[in-house]
Design a protein around this motif. Structure first.
Motif, PDB file in Angstrom:
ATOM      1  N   PRO A 189       0.818  -1.221   0.000  1.00 20.86           N
ATOM      2  CA  PRO A 189       0.000   0.000   0.000  1.00 20.86           C
ATOM      3  C   PRO A 189       0.850   1.269   0.000  1.00 20.86           C
ATOM      4  N   VAL A 190       0.189   2.356  -0.379  1.00 17.01           N
ATOM      5  CA  VAL A 190       0.855   3.661  -0.336  1.00 17.01           C
ATOM      6  C   VAL A 190       1.161   4.005   1.118  1.00 17.01           C
ATOM      7  N   ARG A 191       2.190   4.800   1.329  1.00 24.50           N
ATOM      8  CA  ARG A 191       2.561   5.193   2.687  1.00 24.50           C
ATOM      9  C   ARG A 191       1.596   6.251   3.214  1.00 24.50           C
ATOM     10  N   LYS A 192       1.230   6.106   4.498  1.00 25.26           N
ATOM     11  CA  LYS A 192       0.287   7.054   5.114  1.00 25.26           C
ATOM     12  C   LYS A 192       0.939   8.411   5.335  1.00 25.26           C
ATOM     13  N   ALA A 193       2.154   8.398   5.839  1.00 21.53           N
ATOM     14  CA  ALA A 193       2.837   9.657   6.121  1.00 21.53           C
ATOM     15  C   ALA A 193       3.551  10.135   4.868  1.00 21.53           C
TER      16      ALA A 193
END
Ligand code: MN
Length: 236
Positions: A189-193
């Motif tokens: 998944p894409v990084r949250k931060a």
């Protein structure tokens, strides 16, 4: 004809890359992007929007903000505008098989006083980049009579954005999703931060096709920072 070479190298039933549609994608935005492409050999694909396509060069050592070094840039086939937000994996057995990271994107100002087409024809294109990682004035210059005739050099001009000793590999994460090359290759998944980057691109367009692809890869589209970012920038 534009994009014929692009189309002839790819089977669009087997690769998630966008088809050679000249009408897809937003034109006239002076968009540029750089894709970090882990193919047979790692390289960076540098693309400038001109005349409704992305003019493209493959740069083995990548772009640099160091005005003291000149990096070889092999001129390659035009890509469709819709390629400008492509990040994902080209499956084994396809042309360019391997992971593709949207390493940087933004807009550019054409310098040099004449049209991009004229500058391309004379083999000396001058521009100023407004990316997340790449900033300031550059030139890409054709080395006539060298190699197969496709060898150019990407050169950073001396200005306030120049950084001597700048190392491209210190920035080996996606400007779109924050992911590393390995995370993209594994469809993580894409990084949250959001990673800290020098300056933000002021506009970017993202195709629906790519949005679906990214959301599917992320497996959590509701929480996707890419999606939030898209909605805040899609008006541009
Ligand atoms: Mn490539």
């Amino acid at each position: 004809m534009a994009l014929e070479e692009y189309a002839s190298k790819r089977r669009f039933s087997d690769t998630p890359e966008p088809p050679p549609n000249l009408k897809a994608g937003k034109s006239g935005t002076n968009y540029f992007c750089v894709q970090r492409h882990d193919a047979t050999r790692l390289h960076y694909d540098f693309r400038l929007e001109m005349d409704g396509v992305l003019k493209s060069w493959a740069i083995p050592k990548g772009p640099t903000l160091d005005p003291g070094v000149k990096h070889l840039a092999a001129h390659v086939e035009d890509h469709p505008l819709a390629y400008g937000d492509f990040e994902g994996n080209i499956p084994a057995g396809n042309y360019g098989a391997g992971s593709v990271m949207l390493w940087d994107y933004g807009t550019f100002d054409l310098l040099g006083g004449v049209s991009g087409a004229e500058q391309l024809a004379r083999g000396d294109v001058k521009f100023r980049l407004h990316g997340q990682k790449l900033q300031g004035e550059f030139a890409i210059v054709h080395m006539k009579g060298r190699g197969k005739g496709n060898e150019w050099l990407l050169i950073k001009k001396r200005d306030e954005a120049a950084v001597s000793g700048w190392d491209v590999e210190s920035y080996a994460y996606s400007a779109l999703s924050g992911r590393t090359q390995e995370e993209i290759a594994r469809n993580l998944p894409v990084r949250k931060a959001k990673r800290k980057t020098a300056g933000a691109a002021d506009r970017v367009w993202v195709s629906d096709r790519s949005a679906k692809r990214t959301a599917k890869a992320a497996k959590e589209p509701k929480a996707s920072p890419v999606k939030k970012k898209r909605s805040s920038t899609s008006a541009a």
